[in-house]
Scaffold this active site. Structure first.
Site, PDB file in Angstrom:
ATOM      1  N   HIS A 136      45.815  25.091  35.484  1.00 36.38           N
ATOM      2  CA  HIS A 136      44.931  24.604  35.783  1.00 36.38           C
ATOM      3  C   HIS A 136      44.540  25.786  37.376  1.00 36.38           C
ATOM      4  O   HIS A 136      45.069  26.409  37.368  1.00 36.38           O
ATOM      5  CB  HIS A 136      45.421  23.177  35.833  1.00 36.38           C
ATOM      6  CG  HIS A 136      45.437  22.643  35.032  1.00 36.38           C
ATOM      7  ND1 HIS A 136      44.280  22.022  33.936  1.00 36.38           N
ATOM      8  CD2 HIS A 136      46.875  21.824  33.883  1.00 36.38           C
ATOM      9  CE1 HIS A 136      44.465  21.672  33.027  1.00 36.38           C
ATOM     10  NE2 HIS A 136      45.747  21.224  33.042  1.00 36.38           N
ATOM     11  N   ASP A 166      38.101  25.994  38.988  1.00 34.41           N
ATOM     12  CA  ASP A 166      37.371  25.318  38.282  1.00 34.41           C
ATOM     13  C   ASP A 166      35.701  25.480  38.161  1.00 34.41           C
ATOM     14  O   ASP A 166      34.557  25.491  37.601  1.00 34.41           O
ATOM     15  CB  ASP A 166      37.670  23.941  38.076  1.00 34.41           C
ATOM     16  CG  ASP A 166      38.744  24.061  37.482  1.00 34.41           C
ATOM     17  OD1 ASP A 166      39.734  24.557  36.427  1.00 34.41           O
ATOM     18  OD2 ASP A 166      38.819  22.641  37.322  1.00 34.41           O
TER      19      ASP A 166
END
Length: 377
Positions: A136, A166
């Protein structure tokens, strides 16, 4: 709209892929979210919710359609392949190999549609020893070395409050890659694979850090010009427990700041050594703590010193600059009434202003789209 004739099949979930396709949808692309009939996009389940779906889902999925297909079944996989024949872009964010096991990888799909642009956003890309690792945002920042230099000196690294990898490392490179591939297709008639690694993307952001390492100079947490080591680029706490940011790395701004806080003795110390910087930070903090945020803003209101308040998010919603730029907008939702949305940061002078439509319910357009491609009567 710029992308009005472009059809995007979006298999992504959560943040990077949906942010990318949000940008495309805002400029007219027909973005069709292809969701699992049971789970759908996991982001729908986050809290807080506005209806059956989360506030964040509503924010990231405006202007899109949604169909439900179980790609593990032969029948619904065939429906997807039929859709691919009509598509310009397929977007996915599974780990490498997942789409191949489903028989839906780029090599397969380009046989069906040679003009197809296939974009895959993954943590580490389609190649390399990390390609199958899970991860992540925090993991990609860690591998890149960026997390190590974020935070205060002699304290542990600070986790960013927004997802750098992201969005900056994944979504925006994907947008650029898709648009480049569409531009190239205009010349060649052929699509291609856009391979986006969020780790690659984070490393590409580090032009103010890594060149120092190339030059054999150590980069340390909380001691660099732009990460808290200098008095001129710093956050100071005010008397009322608010914060003031100072970004005056140029001499002219630093001079005005020093005059504003009545520390003219610091004017010639902009680039002073580390020990002097630490002393100045401490003494300037003592000065700043003597007045409230509002008092300091009054002092600097007519001065060019790169001094700004550290706003809380409720204040951000009312910011006159953001309102003038239409970065906080209100759209009408048929069930929820007026809903605030984050605007699009890309402003094109010759393109029509975007119209924001509410995020779709899961599977809302399944029947409509399957009828259109002829698999339902």
């Amino acid at each position: 709209m710029v992308l009005q004739a472009i059809r995007v099949l979006d298999l992504t979930r959560l943040l990077p892929g949906p942010y990318c396709t949000l940008m495309l949808a805002d400029f007219g692309a027909e973005v069709i979210k292809v969701e699992d009939p049971v789970a759908g996009d996991y982001l729908r389940d986050f809290e807080p919710k506005l209806d059956a779906d989360s506030a964040v889902f509503h924010s990231l999925n405006r202007n899109k359609k949604s169909i439900c297909l179980d790609l593990k079944t032969e029948k619904e996989r065939s429906h997807f392949l039929k859709l691919v024949e009509t598509a310009d872009v397929v977007m996915e964010s599974f780990r490498p190999g997942v789409m191949k096991r489903l028989g839906l990888d780029y090599e397969t799909l380009k046989q069906i549609n040679p003009r197809l642009i296939y974009c895959a956003i993954t943590g580490y890309g389609q190649t390399g020893p990390y390609k199958n690792k899970p991860g992540h945002d925090i993991n990609y920042l860690s591998y890149a070395g960026l997390l190590h230099v974020m935070g205060e000196k002699d304290r542990k690294p600070v986790i960013p409050a927004t997802q750098i990898a992201d969005i900056g490392g994944g979504a925006y490179p994907a947008i650029a890659g898709i648009l480049l591939a569409l531009f190239e297709r205009e010349k060649t008639g052929k699509g291609q694979l856009v391979d986006v690694s969020m780790l690659d993307g984070v490393v590409s952001w580090m032009h103010m850090l890594l060149p120092n390492v190339f030059a054999e100079r150590e980069v340390t947490r909380g001691e660099e010009l732009l990460n808290g080591g200098f008095a001129c680029y710093q956050v100071y706490e005010t008397k009322d427990n608010r914060f003031l940011s100072m970004g005056g790395i140029e001499q002219k701004f630093w001079k005005v700041f020093c005059e504003g806080i009545e520390r003219q003795d610091f004017i010639d110390c902009l680039d002073a050594p580390k020990e002097k910087q630490e002393q100045m930070i401490h003494e300037i903090q003592t000065n700043i703590a003597g007045k409230t945020l509002e008092e300091w803003l009054d002092i600097f209101s007519e001065k060019e010193a790169c001094v700004t308040p550290v706003k809380i998010m409720e204040e951000t919603l009312e910011d006159s600059q953001l309102q003038a730029r239409e970065m906080i907008q209100t759209i009408a939702h048929p069930e929820l009434g007026n809903m605030k949305q984050i605007g699009n940061p890309i402003k094109l002078s010759e393109s029509p202003k975007e119209t924001f439509l509410p995020a779709p319910k899961r599977g809302e357009h399944t029947e409509l789209i399957l009828r259109e491609i002829g698999v339902l009567n």
